[in-house]
Design an enzyme around this catalytic site. Structure first.
Site, PDB file in Angstrom:
ATOM      1  N   ASP A   1      11.585  42.187 -73.882  1.00  0.00           N
ATOM      2  CA  ASP A   1      10.862  41.183 -73.118  1.00  0.00           C
ATOM      3  C   ASP A   1      11.916  40.096 -72.804  1.00  0.00           C
ATOM      4  OD1 ASP A   1       8.717  39.556 -72.122  1.00  0.00           O
ATOM      5  OD2 ASP A   1       8.866  38.419 -73.980  1.00  0.00           O
ATOM      6  N   LEU A   2      11.694  39.310 -71.785  1.00  0.00           N
ATOM      7  CA  LEU A   2      12.707  38.305 -71.421  1.00  0.00           C
ATOM      8  C   LEU A   2      12.322  36.908 -71.915  1.00  0.00           C
ATOM      9  CD1 LEU A   2      15.254  37.464 -69.792  1.00  0.00           C
ATOM     10  CD2 LEU A   2      13.780  37.281 -67.781  1.00  0.00           C
ATOM     11  N   ASP A   3      11.174  36.406 -71.400  1.00  0.00           N
ATOM     12  CA  ASP A   3      10.752  35.036 -71.725  1.00  0.00           C
ATOM     13  C   ASP A   3      10.469  34.888 -73.219  1.00  0.00           C
ATOM     14  OD1 ASP A   3      10.743  34.110 -69.038  1.00  0.00           O
ATOM     15  OD2 ASP A   3       8.813  35.050 -68.687  1.00  0.00           O
TER      16      ASP A   3
ATOM     17  N   THR B   1      12.622  30.502 -72.106  1.00  0.00           N
ATOM     18  CA  THR B   1      11.785  30.116 -70.965  1.00  0.00           C
ATOM     19  C   THR B   1      10.308  29.996 -71.324  1.00  0.00           C
ATOM     20  OG1 THR B   1      11.974  32.433 -70.436  1.00  0.00           O
ATOM     21  CG2 THR B   1      13.191  30.925 -69.026  1.00  0.00           C
TER      22      THR B   1
ATOM     23  N   LYS C   1       1.273  33.681 -73.709  1.00  0.00           N
ATOM     24  CA  LYS C   1       2.567  34.370 -73.737  1.00  0.00           C
ATOM     25  C   LYS C   1       2.411  35.843 -73.379  1.00  0.00           C
ATOM     26  CE  LYS C   1       5.138  31.431 -76.894  1.00  0.00           C
ATOM     27  NZ  LYS C   1       5.778  31.339 -78.216  1.00  0.00           N
ATOM     28  N   GLY C   2       3.274  36.326 -72.497  1.00  0.00           N
ATOM     29  CA  GLY C   2       3.256  37.736 -72.103  1.00  0.00           C
ATOM     30  C   GLY C   2       2.187  38.066 -71.070  1.00  0.00           C
TER      31      GLY C   2
ATOM     32  N   ARG D   1       0.685  35.592 -64.504  1.00  0.00           N
ATOM     33  CA  ARG D   1       0.476  34.211 -64.022  1.00  0.00           C
ATOM     34  C   ARG D   1      -1.005  33.900 -63.804  1.00  0.00           C
ATOM     35  NH1 ARG D   1       3.841  33.080 -58.844  1.00  0.00           N
ATOM     36  NH2 ARG D   1       5.382  34.061 -60.207  1.00  0.00           N
TER      37      ARG D   1
ATOM     38  N   SER E   1       9.339  42.852 -68.578  1.00  0.00           N
ATOM     39  CA  SER E   1       8.795  41.495 -68.501  1.00  0.00           C
ATOM     40  C   SER E   1       7.627  41.423 -67.533  1.00  0.00           C
ATOM     41  CB  SER E   1       9.899  40.541 -68.024  1.00  0.00           C
ATOM     42  OG  SER E   1       9.358  39.286 -67.698  1.00  0.00           O
ATOM     43  N   ALA E   2       6.637  40.627 -67.891  1.00  0.00           N
ATOM     44  CA  ALA E   2       5.485  40.424 -67.006  1.00  0.00           C
ATOM     45  C   ALA E   2       5.816  39.465 -65.864  1.00  0.00           C
ATOM     46  CB  ALA E   2       4.328  39.857 -67.828  1.00  0.00           C
TER      47      ALA E   2
ATOM     48  N   ASN F   1       9.484  36.277 -61.938  1.00  0.00           N
ATOM     49  CA  ASN F   1      10.715  35.487 -61.863  1.00  0.00           C
ATOM     50  C   ASN F   1      11.843  36.069 -62.716  1.00  0.00           C
ATOM     51  OD1 ASN F   1       9.781  33.267 -60.164  1.00  0.00           O
ATOM     52  ND2 ASN F   1       8.423  32.774 -61.865  1.00  0.00           N
TER      53      ASN F   1
ATOM     54  N   LYS G   1       0.451  43.110 -69.831  1.00  0.00           N
ATOM     55  CA  LYS G   1       0.389  43.327 -71.277  1.00  0.00           C
ATOM     56  C   LYS G   1      -0.954  42.756 -71.755  1.00  0.00           C
ATOM     57  CE  LYS G   1       5.375  42.528 -71.473  1.00  0.00           C
ATOM     58  NZ  LYS G   1       6.467  41.642 -71.878  1.00  0.00           N
TER      59      LYS G   1
ATOM     60  N   GLU H   1       9.788  41.740 -78.722  1.00  0.00           N
ATOM     61  CA  GLU H   1       8.731  40.914 -78.116  1.00  0.00           C
ATOM     62  C   GLU H   1       8.464  39.636 -78.892  1.00  0.00           C
ATOM     63  OE1 GLU H   1       6.546  40.094 -76.014  1.00  0.00           O
ATOM     64  OE2 GLU H   1       6.575  41.699 -74.546  1.00  0.00           O
ATOM     65  N   ASP H   2       8.110  38.577 -78.168  1.00  0.00           N
ATOM     66  CA  ASP H   2       7.708  37.329 -78.849  1.00  0.00           C
ATOM     67  C   ASP H   2       6.209  37.057 -78.705  1.00  0.00           C
ATOM     68  OD1 ASP H   2       7.841  36.690 -76.056  1.00  0.00           O
ATOM     69  OD2 ASP H   2       7.823  34.564 -76.606  1.00  0.00           O
TER      70      ASP H   2
END
Ligand code: BG6
Ligand code: MG
Length: 214
Positions: free
Chosen positions: A9-11, A17, A45-46, A49, A114-115, A118, A145, A169-170
């Site tokens: 996952d990125l964010d 972020t 989170k995850g 938007r 990533s969801a 961006n 997710k 994952e966070d």
């Protein structure tokens, strides 16, 4: 297990972020006149938007028209973009580069799941685009997710069976997505929040491949 691919996952995992997302949503909550705390933020989170906005409005007990929802989601994204446009490779979280390098030199494939729509912008800003063998972002998926799509697609594009993939994952929804895809999951963050993960690490600092025992 034999690890052949790692999907990140990125964010909130490779970069902080998640905090920018929180600040941008909090700006909307302030504007709409209700409190939005970091604890509330865990639920976002995850999550995509528009689904995040739905949860935010639920927390504030606010009803908006579809048109207003689109406007607020755009406003949140504009603010979020201002934060990420300022990012540089220095924003990569401690230990991430060293860990990714070790995985690469061990022949393990690397992917992003990533969801976020961006995600490509962030990866460019921090100079990590070319390191990944596959990048699955929010524009390539239809199910957010905890649906497994984002990770299942990553594994498919890498031609690796899900049983050989590890997700980092966070987010609670992200851990569920990994498990729904039949993958082991390393939670990055606190054990209290990520109790369903197969292993929880506080971050990547000093982390070695041999520490990932699943
Ligand atoms: C996820 C974040 O990675 O992306 C969520 O954890 C965010 O907080 C989601 O809502 C969608 O991001 P974006 O950038 O497309 O609004
Ligand atoms: Mg995340």
């Amino acid at each position: 297990m034999i690890i052949k691919a790692c999907l990140f996952d990125l964010d909130g995992v490779l970069v902080d972020t998640a905090h920018f997302h929180y600040l941008a949503w909090k700006h909307l909550a302030d504007k709409l006149g209700f409190q939005f705390t970091p604890v509330d933020n865990e639920r976002l989170k995850g999550v995509s938007r528009m689904d995040s906005l739905k949860i935010l409005l639920e927390i504030g007990n606010i009803t908006l028209t579809e048109q207003e929802k689109t406007r607020y989601a755009d406003e949140k994204n504009q603010l979020y973009l201002q934060y990420i446009q300022r990012m540089t490779p220095e924003d990569i979280l401690p230990g991430v580069l060293e860990f990714l390098d070790e995985l690469k030199s061990s022949g393990i494939l690397l992917g992003i799941g990533s969801a976020s729509k961006n995600a490509p912008t962030i990866l460019e800003r921090i100079g990590l685009t070319s390191l990944f063998d596959v990048i699955v972002d929010g524009s390539l998926i239809t199910h957010a997710k905890p649906h497994p799509e984002v990770f299942a697609l990553g594994a498919k594009l890498l031609h690796i069976n899900s049983g050989h993939c590890v997700v980092f994952e966070d987010a609670i929804a992200g851990v569920q997505a990994a498990h729904n895809a039949g993958m082991k999951c390393v939670g990055v963050g606190s054990l209290d929040i990520l109790k369903d993960a197969d292993l929880v690490i506080p971050g990547f600092k000093n982390l070695k491949l041999k520490d990932i025992i699943l």
